[in-house]
Design a protein around this motif. Sequence first.
Motif, PDB file in Angstrom:
ATOM      1  N   ASN A 146       0.827  -1.214   0.000  1.00 24.78           N
ATOM      2  CA  ASN A 146       0.000   0.000   0.000  1.00 24.78           C
ATOM      3  C   ASN A 146       0.861   1.262   0.000  1.00 24.78           C
ATOM      4  O   ASN A 146       0.430   2.311   0.486  1.00 24.78           O
ATOM      5  N   VAL A 147       2.058   1.148  -0.539  1.00 25.75           N
ATOM      6  CA  VAL A 147       2.999   2.261  -0.473  1.00 25.75           C
ATOM      7  C   VAL A 147       2.472   3.517  -1.160  1.00 25.75           C
ATOM      8  O   VAL A 147       2.802   4.648  -0.774  1.00 25.75           O
ATOM      9  N   SER A 148       1.622   3.348  -2.171  1.00 24.70           N
ATOM     10  CA  SER A 148       1.097   4.509  -2.897  1.00 24.70           C
ATOM     11  C   SER A 148       0.152   5.353  -2.045  1.00 24.70           C
ATOM     12  O   SER A 148      -0.076   6.525  -2.326  1.00 24.70           O
ATOM     13  N   LYS A 149      -0.416   4.754  -1.003  1.00 28.02           N
ATOM     14  CA  LYS A 149      -1.328   5.502  -0.126  1.00 28.02           C
ATOM     15  C   LYS A 149      -0.869   5.429   1.335  1.00 28.02           C
ATOM     16  O   LYS A 149      -1.677   5.401   2.268  1.00 28.02           O
ATOM     17  N   LEU A 150       0.444   5.404   1.501  1.00 25.49           N
ATOM     18  CA  LEU A 150       1.031   5.207   2.817  1.00 25.49           C
ATOM     19  C   LEU A 150       0.535   6.221   3.847  1.00 25.49           C
ATOM     20  O   LEU A 150       0.222   5.873   4.984  1.00 25.49           O
ATOM     21  N   SER A 151       0.445   7.475   3.441  1.00 21.28           N
ATOM     22  CA  SER A 151       0.070   8.532   4.377  1.00 21.28           C
ATOM     23  C   SER A 151      -1.389   8.460   4.815  1.00 21.28           C
ATOM     24  O   SER A 151      -1.775   9.043   5.829  1.00 21.28           O
ATOM     25  N   SER A 152      -2.196   7.735   4.055  1.00 20.40           N
ATOM     26  CA  SER A 152      -3.623   7.667   4.374  1.00 20.40           C
ATOM     27  C   SER A 152      -4.076   6.289   4.853  1.00 20.40           C
ATOM     28  O   SER A 152      -5.272   6.029   4.982  1.00 20.40           O
ATOM     29  N   MET A 153      -3.124   5.399   5.128  1.00 15.07           N
ATOM     30  CA  MET A 153      -3.479   4.051   5.576  1.00 15.07           C
ATOM     31  C   MET A 153      -4.164   4.094   6.945  1.00 15.07           C
ATOM     32  O   MET A 153      -3.826   4.911   7.804  1.00 15.07           O
ATOM     33  N   THR A 154      -5.124   3.215   7.144  1.00 11.89           N
ATOM     34  CA  THR A 154      -5.826   3.104   8.415  1.00 11.89           C
ATOM     35  C   THR A 154      -5.728   1.663   8.920  1.00 11.89           C
ATOM     36  O   THR A 154      -5.216   0.777   8.220  1.00 11.89           O
ATOM     37  N   GLU A 155      -6.240   1.433  10.097  1.00  6.96           N
ATOM     38  CA  GLU A 155      -6.212   0.095  10.674  1.00  6.96           C
ATOM     39  C   GLU A 155      -6.993  -0.893   9.811  1.00  6.96           C
ATOM     40  O   GLU A 155      -6.693  -2.089   9.800  1.00  6.96           O
ATOM     41  N   LYS A 156      -7.990  -0.412   9.096  1.00  6.16           N
ATOM     42  CA  LYS A 156      -8.795  -1.296   8.247  1.00  6.16           C
ATOM     43  C   LYS A 156      -7.959  -1.939   7.149  1.00  6.16           C
ATOM     44  O   LYS A 156      -8.267  -3.040   6.683  1.00  6.16           O
ATOM     45  N   ASP A 157      -6.900  -1.240   6.720  1.00  6.83           N
ATOM     46  CA  ASP A 157      -6.039  -1.790   5.677  1.00  6.83           C
ATOM     47  C   ASP A 157      -5.300  -3.044   6.159  1.00  6.83           C
ATOM     48  O   ASP A 157      -4.798  -3.828   5.341  1.00  6.83           O
ATOM     49  N   PHE A 158      -5.221  -3.216   7.479  1.00  6.35           N
ATOM     50  CA  PHE A 158      -4.493  -4.356   8.039  1.00  6.35           C
ATOM     51  C   PHE A 158      -5.422  -5.464   8.518  1.00  6.35           C
ATOM     52  O   PHE A 158      -4.954  -6.534   8.900  1.00  6.35           O
ATOM     53  N   THR A 159      -6.731  -5.224   8.495  1.00  8.18           N
ATOM     54  CA  THR A 159      -7.678  -6.173   9.074  1.00  8.18           C
ATOM     55  C   THR A 159      -7.719  -7.500   8.326  1.00  8.18           C
ATOM     56  O   THR A 159      -7.545  -8.573   8.929  1.00  8.18           O
ATOM     57  N   LYS A 160      -7.933  -7.459   7.021  1.00  8.95           N
ATOM     58  CA  LYS A 160      -7.990  -8.690   6.237  1.00  8.95           C
ATOM     59  C   LYS A 160      -6.643  -9.409   6.219  1.00  8.95           C
ATOM     60  O   LYS A 160      -6.589 -10.641   6.417  1.00  8.95           O
TER      61      LYS A 160
END
Length: 288
Positions: A146-160
Amino acid sequence: MIMNDKSKNMMKNFIRTFAGLLLAILLILGFFLLVFPKAGDRFLADKKVSTLSAKNLTYAALGDSLTEGVGDATGQGGFVPLFAKDIENKTDSSVSSQNFGKAGDTSTQIYNRMMKSKKITDGLKKADIITITIGGNDVLKVIRDNVSKLSSMTEKDFTKPEELYQARVKKLLDKIREDNPKAQIYVLGIYNPFYLNFPELTVMQNVIDSWNTATAGVVSQEKNTYFIPINDLLYKGSGDKQAVESGSTSDAVSNNLLYTEDHFHPNNVGYQLMADAVFASYKEVNQK
């Protein structure tokens, strides 16, 4: 001197009385010896017997760079030899260890490497003790993906990814247990190496906590398998002694428990803390 009948009777009565008294004393002493063992025996009876008895133990360490020992200035393998030495020094046991750590491995790669290597599978089958470091590279993979949206990553990005990761951990543990039903398995948690440099990134700390909690849940369902949390030991450094990088205009603070070359892996002190945590769990398990 010739004794008359009266004197003879008095002597016989005296002998009978003395013999009776002596017998009574012997009986009383015998009773006390039976009821109250001697001091040495009493100490052994009262002393809690530990199951950490003298024996030859086989130890297999499986995992990523934390098992390989990246950051260990001695080049001996990080916490693995330190943990083995703790067992030898504190339990009267000898330990033969094998290190199957490989830097950069994700949970998938650790599992595949185990399945393809006869040396690893044989080592795990014969082991009395197994330690596993796993998960850090899985978190990094989510970040890289998810490097292209690194600054906007949230915990949901890690859930799955976390759910898939926990399934892989269970698969790994189940396979090890299938081949070795008796070994004690210790699974170390992951830690946040970025906390001191980026304390505002609370997302990362929450992610680490969530993954550790989920891993502990998986481990708790396995027999004779134990989770060792290490994040609280490492992520803030050692007390108030975090080092300030020399020559830095921003006086950036670095974690003094991490390797200065990458500020990511533990240094020798960090690995010692990890070894201490694993041994503390090992000692508790084996003194039950």
